[in-house]
Design a protein around this motif. Structure first.
Motif, PDB file in Angstrom:
ATOM      1  N   SER A  56       0.829  -1.205   0.000  1.00 50.30           N
ATOM      2  CA  SER A  56       0.000   0.000   0.000  1.00 50.30           C
ATOM      3  C   SER A  56       0.867   1.261   0.000  1.00 50.30           C
ATOM      4  O   SER A  56       0.602   2.206  -0.755  1.00 50.30           O
ATOM      5  N   ARG A  57       1.907   1.276   0.844  1.00 48.44           N
ATOM      6  CA  ARG A  57       2.800   2.442   0.884  1.00 48.44           C
ATOM      7  C   ARG A  57       3.484   2.653  -0.462  1.00 48.44           C
ATOM      8  O   ARG A  57       3.543   3.770  -0.980  1.00 48.44           O
ATOM      9  N   GLN A  58       4.007   1.569  -1.039  1.00 48.96           N
ATOM     10  CA  GLN A  58       4.734   1.687  -2.305  1.00 48.96           C
ATOM     11  C   GLN A  58       3.821   2.105  -3.454  1.00 48.96           C
ATOM     12  O   GLN A  58       4.132   3.039  -4.196  1.00 48.96           O
ATOM     13  N   LEU A  59       2.697   1.399  -3.599  1.00 46.50           N
ATOM     14  CA  LEU A  59       1.772   1.703  -4.687  1.00 46.50           C
ATOM     15  C   LEU A  59       1.157   3.088  -4.498  1.00 46.50           C
ATOM     16  O   LEU A  59       1.057   3.870  -5.447  1.00 46.50           O
ATOM     17  N   GLY A  60       0.742   3.403  -3.273  1.00 45.66           N
ATOM     18  CA  GLY A  60       0.146   4.710  -2.995  1.00 45.66           C
ATOM     19  C   GLY A  60       1.111   5.841  -3.303  1.00 45.66           C
ATOM     20  O   GLY A  60       0.726   6.855  -3.891  1.00 45.66           O
ATOM     21  N   GLY A  61       2.361   5.658  -2.915  1.00 45.83           N
ATOM     22  CA  GLY A  61       3.381   6.669  -3.219  1.00 45.83           C
ATOM     23  C   GLY A  61       3.564   6.862  -4.710  1.00 45.83           C
ATOM     24  O   GLY A  61       3.655   7.998  -5.204  1.00 45.83           O
ATOM     25  N   GLN A  62       3.610   5.753  -5.441  1.00 46.08           N
ATOM     26  CA  GLN A  62       3.761   5.822  -6.897  1.00 46.08           C
ATOM     27  C   GLN A  62       2.547   6.507  -7.538  1.00 46.08           C
ATOM     28  O   GLN A  62       2.695   7.333  -8.433  1.00 46.08           O
ATOM     29  N   MET A  63       1.349   6.166  -7.048  1.00 47.73           N
ATOM     30  CA  MET A  63       0.129   6.779  -7.595  1.00 47.73           C
ATOM     31  C   MET A  63       0.112   8.285  -7.344  1.00 47.73           C
ATOM     32  O   MET A  63      -0.303   9.058  -8.201  1.00 47.73           O
ATOM     33  N   ASP A  64       0.571   8.691  -6.147  1.00 50.82           N
ATOM     34  CA  ASP A  64       0.659  10.129  -5.832  1.00 50.82           C
ATOM     35  C   ASP A  64       1.665  10.822  -6.749  1.00 50.82           C
ATOM     36  O   ASP A  64       1.365  11.871  -7.329  1.00 50.82           O
ATOM     37  N   GLU A  65       2.866  10.244  -6.870  1.00 52.46           N
ATOM     38  CA  GLU A  65       3.923  10.840  -7.691  1.00 52.46           C
ATOM     39  C   GLU A  65       3.499  10.990  -9.146  1.00 52.46           C
ATOM     40  O   GLU A  65       3.798  11.989  -9.793  1.00 52.46           O
TER      41      GLU A  65
END
Length: 169
Positions: A56-65
């Protein structure tokens, strides 16, 4: 490409070379409003809260970026399917060998029994004869005679839904 397909593609690098697999992806809401992304993941040995949180942290960060939904805010939830979620993949059936299942066939018929084995195209369910009261026995004697008992193969294409029966014994 729709949002569900894009989310599924973006998830791939975080699935440990197929050890973790996607059970379901849902994207609800609308552009310009709050969007909710719900992802259910599993593995042959089960998935931990820590694994879900890390993905969740990795995917969420990528989606935000990458500004996945533009300026629309979104909520990302990643978890395991839970015991009440129907089995959908052969891998899930294999993991539940020996457990009690309730299987709904496409024609609406219910089959209950212990999952004995899983093949590429079917499962084998050890169906126990249904225990009925005396009045129910008389009423349903004809239909009960038609119901299979013992080890019964059921092809995947016949299955509408299959759930693990939770027992607290």
């Amino acid at each position: 490409m729709d949002d569900k397909t894009r989310v599924t593609e973006w998830l791939q690098p975080y699935l440990n070379d197929g050890q973790i697999y996607i059970v379901d992806v849902q994207v609800v809401g609308r552009q310009g409003g709050r969007i909710k992304v719900t992802i259910l993941l599993d593995s042959d040995t089960g998935i931990t809260i820590e694994e879900c949180a890390s993905i969740s942290r990795q995917l969420g960060g990528q989606m935000d970026e990458q500004n996945f939904f533009g300026e629309s805010p979104f909520v990302l939830e990643i978890s395991s399917p839970g015991v009440d979620f129907p089995l959908t993949f052969t891998r899930q059936y294999v993991r539940n060998i020996g457990r009690q299942l309730t299987v709904t066939l496409l024609d609406g018929t219910l089959r209950k029994g212990r999952l004995e084995s899983v093949a590429d195209d079917h499962i084998v369910l050890d169906i126990e004869p249904e225990k009925m009261s005396k009045t129910k026995k008389k009423k349903e004697a004809l239909t009960a005679a038609e119901a299979p008992t013992g080890p019964t193969p059921i092809h995947f294409e016949q299955i509408k839904k299959a759930n693990v029966d939770v027992s607290f014994k």
